[in-house]
Design a protein around this motif. Sequence first.
Motif, PDB file in Angstrom:
ATOM      1  N   ALA A   1       0.832  -1.208   0.000  1.00 14.57           N
ATOM      2  CA  ALA A   1       0.000   0.000   0.000  1.00 14.57           C
ATOM      3  C   ALA A   1       0.867   1.259   0.000  1.00 14.57           C
ATOM      4  O   ALA A   1       0.585   2.221  -0.727  1.00 14.57           O
ATOM      5  N   GLY A   2       1.914   1.282   0.804  1.00 17.97           N
ATOM      6  CA  GLY A   2       2.806   2.430   0.851  1.00 17.97           C
ATOM      7  C   GLY A   2       3.584   2.617  -0.439  1.00 17.97           C
ATOM      8  O   GLY A   2       3.799   3.741  -0.896  1.00 17.97           O
ATOM      9  N   TYR A   3       3.992   1.507  -1.036  1.00 19.09           N
ATOM     10  CA  TYR A   3       4.729   1.554  -2.304  1.00 19.09           C
ATOM     11  C   TYR A   3       3.826   2.113  -3.408  1.00 19.09           C
ATOM     12  O   TYR A   3       4.222   2.971  -4.179  1.00 19.09           O
ATOM     13  N   ARG A   4       2.588   1.623  -3.425  1.00 21.14           N
ATOM     14  CA  ARG A   4       1.623   2.118  -4.417  1.00 21.14           C
ATOM     15  C   ARG A   4       1.371   3.611  -4.203  1.00 21.14           C
ATOM     16  O   ARG A   4       1.344   4.383  -5.166  1.00 21.14           O
ATOM     17  N   ALA A   5       1.195   4.026  -2.961  1.00 17.88           N
ATOM     18  CA  ALA A   5       0.956   5.437  -2.673  1.00 17.88           C
ATOM     19  C   ALA A   5       2.131   6.294  -3.136  1.00 17.88           C
ATOM     20  O   ALA A   5       1.936   7.394  -3.669  1.00 17.88           O
ATOM     21  N   MET A   6       3.364   5.809  -2.939  1.00 18.29           N
ATOM     22  CA  MET A   6       4.544   6.537  -3.391  1.00 18.29           C
ATOM     23  C   MET A   6       4.503   6.723  -4.912  1.00 18.29           C
ATOM     24  O   MET A   6       4.745   7.817  -5.424  1.00 18.29           O
ATOM     25  N   LEU A   7       4.190   5.655  -5.637  1.00 20.63           N
ATOM     26  CA  LEU A   7       4.128   5.734  -7.098  1.00 20.63           C
ATOM     27  C   LEU A   7       3.006   6.651  -7.562  1.00 20.63           C
ATOM     28  O   LEU A   7       3.177   7.426  -8.515  1.00 20.63           O
ATOM     29  N   GLU A   8       1.867   6.583  -6.902  1.00 19.85           N
ATOM     30  CA  GLU A   8       0.750   7.462  -7.263  1.00 19.85           C
ATOM     31  C   GLU A   8       1.111   8.926  -7.026  1.00 19.85           C
ATOM     32  O   GLU A   8       0.779   9.794  -7.845  1.00 19.85           O
ATOM     33  N   ARG A   9       1.807   9.223  -5.925  1.00 19.85           N
ATOM     34  CA  ARG A   9       2.267  10.600  -5.658  1.00 19.85           C
ATOM     35  C   ARG A   9       3.247  11.048  -6.740  1.00 19.85           C
ATOM     36  O   ARG A   9       3.181  12.182  -7.217  1.00 19.85           O
ATOM     37  N   ASP A  10       4.160  10.158  -7.110  1.00 18.79           N
ATOM     38  CA  ASP A  10       5.120  10.488  -8.162  1.00 18.79           C
ATOM     39  C   ASP A  10       4.395  10.860  -9.457  1.00 18.79           C
ATOM     40  O   ASP A  10       4.755  11.834 -10.124  1.00 18.79           O
TER      41      ASP A  10
END
Length: 129
Positions: A43-52
């Motif tokens: 979930a955190g990894y996905r959130a990081m990519l979505e923010r990017d």
Amino acid sequence: MSDANLEAIYREYIACLNKRDWDALGRFVSDDVRHNGRPFGLAGYRAMLERDCEQIPDLYFQIEILIADRNRVAARLRFDVTPKDDFLGLSVNGRTITFCENVFYEFLDGRICEVWSVLDKSAIETQLS
């Protein structure tokens, strides 16, 4: 896992990122993935990519170098992008910038469990000066 299979999985992962197919991310990334030593979880990894992708709408991952060996991948990724605002603490001011990321991945059971990543910030600073 053979080197060829690992390379193919990695290329599918990059295609997943470029398509913004976040629901498929779990096919490639472990539920307890770590990034630069920090536990992110899927979930955190996905959130990081979505923010990017929010910060850089034209974000596209281009593989320049790819080496696969047993359970590890080393890659040099190239980016030609136009961040919306400041990027890495630098005032980009809507300019298109080019930089690379040197990244290493460790795989477990066919999915990424560890990521070590370094962005070439000095290349961006040179372009902005």
